[in-house]
Design a protein around this motif. Structure first.
Motif, mmCIF file in Angstrom:
data_model
loop_
_atom_site.group_PDB
_atom_site.id
_atom_site.type_symbol
_atom_site.label_atom_id
_atom_site.label_comp_id
_atom_site.label_asym_id
_atom_site.label_seq_id
_atom_site.Cartn_x
_atom_site.Cartn_y
_atom_site.Cartn_z
ATOM 1 N N ALA A 5 1.134 -0.633 -0.633
ATOM 2 C CA ALA A 5 0.523 -0.327 0.206
ATOM 3 C C ALA A 5 1.029 1.455 0.444
ATOM 4 O O ALA A 5 0.984 1.944 -0.707
ATOM 5 C CB ALA A 5 -1.122 -0.105 0.919
ATOM 6 N N LEU A 6 2.137 1.327 0.533
ATOM 7 C CA LEU A 6 2.416 2.621 0.624
ATOM 8 C C LEU A 6 3.671 3.100 -1.077
ATOM 9 O O LEU A 6 3.438 4.321 -1.230
ATOM 10 C CB LEU A 6 3.990 2.411 1.324
ATOM 11 C CG LEU A 6 4.939 3.474 1.225
ATOM 12 C CD1 LEU A 6 4.637 4.813 2.022
ATOM 13 C CD2 LEU A 6 6.704 3.039 2.813
ATOM 14 N N GLN A 7 3.532 1.779 -1.432
ATOM 15 C CA GLN A 7 4.286 2.226 -2.727
ATOM 16 C C GLN A 7 3.006 2.591 -3.643
ATOM 17 O O GLN A 7 3.094 3.568 -4.710
ATOM 18 C CB GLN A 7 4.326 0.618 -3.333
ATOM 19 C CG GLN A 7 6.006 0.188 -3.144
ATOM 20 C CD GLN A 7 6.846 -0.900 -3.523
ATOM 21 O OE1 GLN A 7 6.368 -1.887 -4.779
ATOM 22 N NE2 GLN A 7 7.841 -1.002 -3.943
ATOM 23 N N ALA A 8 1.690 1.940 -3.742
ATOM 24 C CA ALA A 8 0.792 2.857 -4.016
ATOM 25 C C ALA A 8 0.295 4.029 -3.837
ATOM 26 O O ALA A 8 0.373 4.760 -4.939
ATOM 27 C CB ALA A 8 -0.955 1.844 -3.758
ATOM 28 N N GLN A 9 0.756 4.260 -2.784
ATOM 29 C CA GLN A 9 0.115 5.670 -2.037
ATOM 30 C C GLN A 9 1.621 6.700 -3.150
ATOM 31 O O GLN A 9 0.833 7.943 -3.617
ATOM 32 C CB GLN A 9 0.187 5.955 -0.210
ATOM 33 C CG GLN A 9 -0.992 5.239 -0.422
ATOM 34 C CD GLN A 9 -1.090 5.546 1.437
ATOM 35 O OE1 GLN A 9 0.279 5.779 1.807
ATOM 36 N NE2 GLN A 9 -2.205 5.498 2.087
ATOM 37 N N LEU A 10 2.156 6.284 -2.535
ATOM 38 C CA LEU A 10 4.155 6.896 -3.225
ATOM 39 C C LEU A 10 3.314 7.386 -4.769
ATOM 40 O O LEU A 10 3.509 7.874 -5.536
ATOM 41 C CB LEU A 10 4.996 6.441 -2.993
ATOM 42 C CG LEU A 10 5.831 6.357 -1.787
ATOM 43 C CD1 LEU A 10 7.083 5.859 -1.604
ATOM 44 C CD2 LEU A 10 5.947 7.936 -0.740
ATOM 45 N N LEU A 11 3.384 5.948 -5.497
ATOM 46 C CA LEU A 11 2.943 6.704 -7.491
ATOM 47 C C LEU A 11 1.662 7.187 -6.925
ATOM 48 O O LEU A 11 1.717 8.278 -7.765
ATOM 49 C CB LEU A 11 2.477 5.198 -7.571
ATOM 50 C CG LEU A 11 3.582 3.423 -8.029
ATOM 51 C CD1 LEU A 11 3.229 2.958 -8.325
ATOM 52 C CD2 LEU A 11 4.806 4.435 -9.515
ATOM 53 N N LYS A 12 0.540 7.426 -6.425
ATOM 54 C CA LYS A 12 -0.210 8.061 -6.753
ATOM 55 C C LYS A 12 -0.291 9.608 -6.628
ATOM 56 O O LYS A 12 -0.464 10.302 -6.960
ATOM 57 C CB LYS A 12 -1.346 7.965 -5.715
ATOM 58 C CG LYS A 12 -2.655 6.970 -6.795
ATOM 59 C CD LYS A 12 -3.352 6.361 -5.606
ATOM 60 C CE LYS A 12 -4.495 5.464 -5.647
ATOM 61 N NZ LYS A 12 -5.018 5.071 -5.151
ATOM 62 N N LYS A 19 8.780 2.389 -12.772
ATOM 63 C CA LYS A 19 10.101 1.362 -12.909
ATOM 64 C C LYS A 19 10.862 1.667 -11.728
ATOM 65 O O LYS A 19 11.246 0.439 -11.980
ATOM 66 C CB LYS A 19 11.355 2.659 -14.218
ATOM 67 C CG LYS A 19 11.937 2.061 -14.327
ATOM 68 C CD LYS A 19 12.643 3.023 -15.580
ATOM 69 C CE LYS A 19 13.432 2.000 -16.760
ATOM 70 N NZ LYS A 19 15.228 3.072 -17.379
ATOM 71 N N LYS A 20 10.823 3.146 -10.972
ATOM 72 C CA LYS A 20 11.415 2.571 -10.072
ATOM 73 C C LYS A 20 10.757 2.038 -8.907
ATOM 74 O O LYS A 20 11.770 1.321 -8.195
ATOM 75 C CB LYS A 20 11.495 4.344 -9.187
ATOM 76 C CG LYS A 20 12.338 4.459 -7.711
ATOM 77 C CD LYS A 20 13.821 5.483 -7.995
ATOM 78 C CE LYS A 20 14.207 5.341 -7.313
ATOM 79 N NZ LYS A 20 15.777 6.265 -6.854
ATOM 80 N N ALA A 21 9.511 1.619 -8.905
ATOM 81 C CA ALA A 21 8.921 0.420 -7.973
ATOM 82 C C ALA A 21 9.255 -0.737 -8.228
ATOM 83 O O ALA A 21 9.267 -1.516 -7.609
ATOM 84 C CB ALA A 21 7.490 1.467 -7.767
ATOM 85 N N LYS A 22 9.309 -0.601 -9.108
ATOM 86 C CA LYS A 22 9.344 -2.224 -9.468
ATOM 87 C C LYS A 22 11.390 -3.088 -9.463
ATOM 88 O O LYS A 22 11.442 -3.661 -8.832
ATOM 89 C CB LYS A 22 9.314 -2.575 -11.304
ATOM 90 C CG LYS A 22 7.528 -2.569 -11.667
ATOM 91 C CD LYS A 22 7.657 -2.939 -13.342
ATOM 92 C CE LYS A 22 6.579 -2.896 -13.447
ATOM 93 N NZ LYS A 22 6.742 -2.954 -15.232
#
Length: 179
Positions: A5-12, A19-22
């Motif tokens: 969920a943290l990555q999703a929030q950072l993406l939003k 690319k950085k998240a993957k």
């Protein structure tokens, strides 16, 4: 795809791109597979465990060494008692003494009895029996380890201090009193 969920929030929020998240998720998965996460804490824990094991082993070894030295000392004392005990002690005069809070009786010859009462001989524990030893050897044994010498009629220890108020101070009780 985003794993937590943290990555999703950072993406939003636009703070991190796809690319950085993957790349970060692959790096975390790789660290979990190879065990590189918290590498320093694992090494510190392993080092601490090794140090504890070394300290424990050293303590056990010193305890074993102390027990072996004590056994060797007991064996040497028993050997000294067997080699230097007075051989011809059997007689018809009973001598009573205390061993392990029990009154024991041995029968001695008159000459051995007189030497024992005067303090030139002592009674020592010889495994399951008793032996009469010269006083000098008994002092050496007593210096090495306590518990082997049972009767030592030392004349310096028998000098009694009399109390001025004691009504029986004038009556001296002999040590070799026969009952």
């Amino acid at each position: 795809m985003v794993k937590n969920a943290l990555q999703a929030q950072l993406l939003k929020a636009g703070l991190v791109d796809n690319k950085k998240a993957k790349k970060l998720t692959k790096q975390v998965q790789h660290e979990q597979r190879t065990g590189q996460n918290d590498d320093a804490t694992f090494k510190a824990e392993i080092d601490r465990a090794k140090q504890e094991k070394i300290a424990k082993d050293q303590a056990l070894n010193s305890e074993k060494q102390r027990i072996l030295e004590e056994k060797a000392l007991k064996a040497s004392i028993i050997q000294m008692i067997k080699q230097h005990k007075v051989q011809q002690t059997d007689g018809d005069i009973a001598y009573q003494f205390i061993d392990d809070n029990k009154i024991k009786k041995i029968y001695l010859a008159q000459q051995v009895y007189n030497a024992l009462v005067s303090g030139s001989l002592v009674i020592a524990k010889d495994q399951d029996s008793y032996a009469c030893l010269p006083k000098e050897l008994a002092e050496k044994i007593d210096q090495k380890m306590q518990g082997f010498i049972l009767v030592n009629n030392n004349t310096e220890n028998n000098s009694q201090t009399t109390d001025e108020e004691d009504p029986y101070a004038a009556y001296v009780i002999p040590d070799d009193l026969m009952w």
